[in-house]
Design a protein around this motif. Structure first.
Motif: not given
Length: 337
Positions: A10-16, A18-23
């Protein structure tokens, strides 16, 4: 693939996404909306029981002992701290420790405020029995009635039915928020009843940024030999020497009754520069409209006046006589802003 290997992939620096952020944001806003609604319901439910609890806590000759277990216990710690800092002596007693000697902290002169959402917290039993045995006033903030705590208490604040913000309806969220807010409400009402003043508040909060905001003018002002004052009729050459020695960038002018009648600043010297400046009497340059402040005023008030008037010094006056001078730089050094 093992869990450890999966974690490494898993890449910890990979951004979440947009749908997850809005959730996430929607979930957070939903929590705040639910808890806000809970507070509205609690506010509408206040009445005679709230006033009875206020009366009970106000009449305590000793301390208000706040107690609770688990999440209610954490809220109780905060409520006790708020009481103590606003003029109502208080302390937290852990209910589990009470049965092992800490009951000695609760005396007949105290009042007990017990918190429990269920009203059936077994660890509270020792405190409830102790309060009844010695006639100690017992108030409760409780989520259910009838319940052991609500039935045992002399006065009980029963929370209205509240929806917990936890999606499973299990984690104390809205209920603990309501308890915390009720504690604040009790503290503020008691503060008002006791006539708790800003001066008393400052006495209990001497440290940190809050303490800086409550510093009084007399704590920062220059006084005694540090006060730049000359009498009416003083020549400007003498006044300039006083101004230079005191290093406040100004000199106050007093009359024969030692009343402050004017001020001369560095700016006045520049504006009136002339070949005969030093030979002129100080009243030829002084500004009669001197802005002053009292020694017991808050230093933040002095800063506000200085900012509004674009000045750096205020003379401090008591009984119409100058007793000090407060400089903007001294306020800033003390953290007053």
């Amino acid at each position: 693939m093992s869990l450890a290997a999966a974690a490494m992939d898993t890449n910890p620096t990979e951004p979440r996404p947009a749908s997850a952020t809005e959730a996430d944001l929607a979930a957070a806003r939903g929590v705040l909306a639910i808890e806000s609604q809970a507070l509205d319901r609690v506010a509408m439910s206040l009445g005679a029981a709230f006033l009875a609890v206020c009366d009970m806590l106000e009449q305590a000759r000793g301390r208000v002992v706040v107690t609770g277990m688990g999440k209610s216990g954490h809220v109780a710690v905060k409520i006790a701290a708020t009481f103590a800092s606003t003029g109502t002596p208080a302390q937290f007693v852990h209910p589990a420790e009470a049965a092992h000697g800490d009951l000695g902290m609760i005396t007949p002169t105290d009042a007990v405020l017990a918190l429990s959402n269920s009203g059936e917290t077994p660890e509270l039993q020792a405190i409830l029995v102790h309060a009844r045995r010695f006639g100690i006033p017992l108030a409760a903030v409780v989520g259910r009635a009838p319940s052991t705590l609500a039935d045992t208490a002399d006065a009980a604040l029963v929370l209205p039915p509240l929806r917990e913000a936890c999606p499973m309806g299990l984690a104390p969220t809205s209920s603990t928020t309501a308890m915390l807010a009720l504690g604040d409400a009790l503290a503020v009402v008691l503060l008002g009843r006791r006539g708790f003043s800003p001066t008393a508040f400052a006495d209990l909060h001497p440290g940190g940024k809050l303490g800086a905001k409550l510093v009084r003018v007399h704590q920062l002002m220059h006084a005694g030999t540090g006060l730049p004052l000359v009498h009416v009729g003083t020549r400007m050459d003498e006044a300039l020497l006083v101004m230079t020695r005191k290093r406040l960038g100004c000199v106050g002018v007093i009359d024969d009754c030692h009343a402050l009648v004017g001020i001369v600043t560095d700016g006045d010297l520049r504006r009136h520069m002339a070949h005969d400046l030093l030979a002129r009497p100080i009243e030829a340059l002084m500004n009669p409209g001197v802005r002053t402040i009292g020694p017991d005023a808050l230093a933040v008030e002095a800063v506000r006046i200085m900012n509004e008037q674009s000045i750096t010094v205020l003379f401090v006056v008591a009984d119409d006589r100058p007793v000090g001078a407060i400089h903007l730089h001294d306020c800033l050094k003390a953290g007053v802003a």
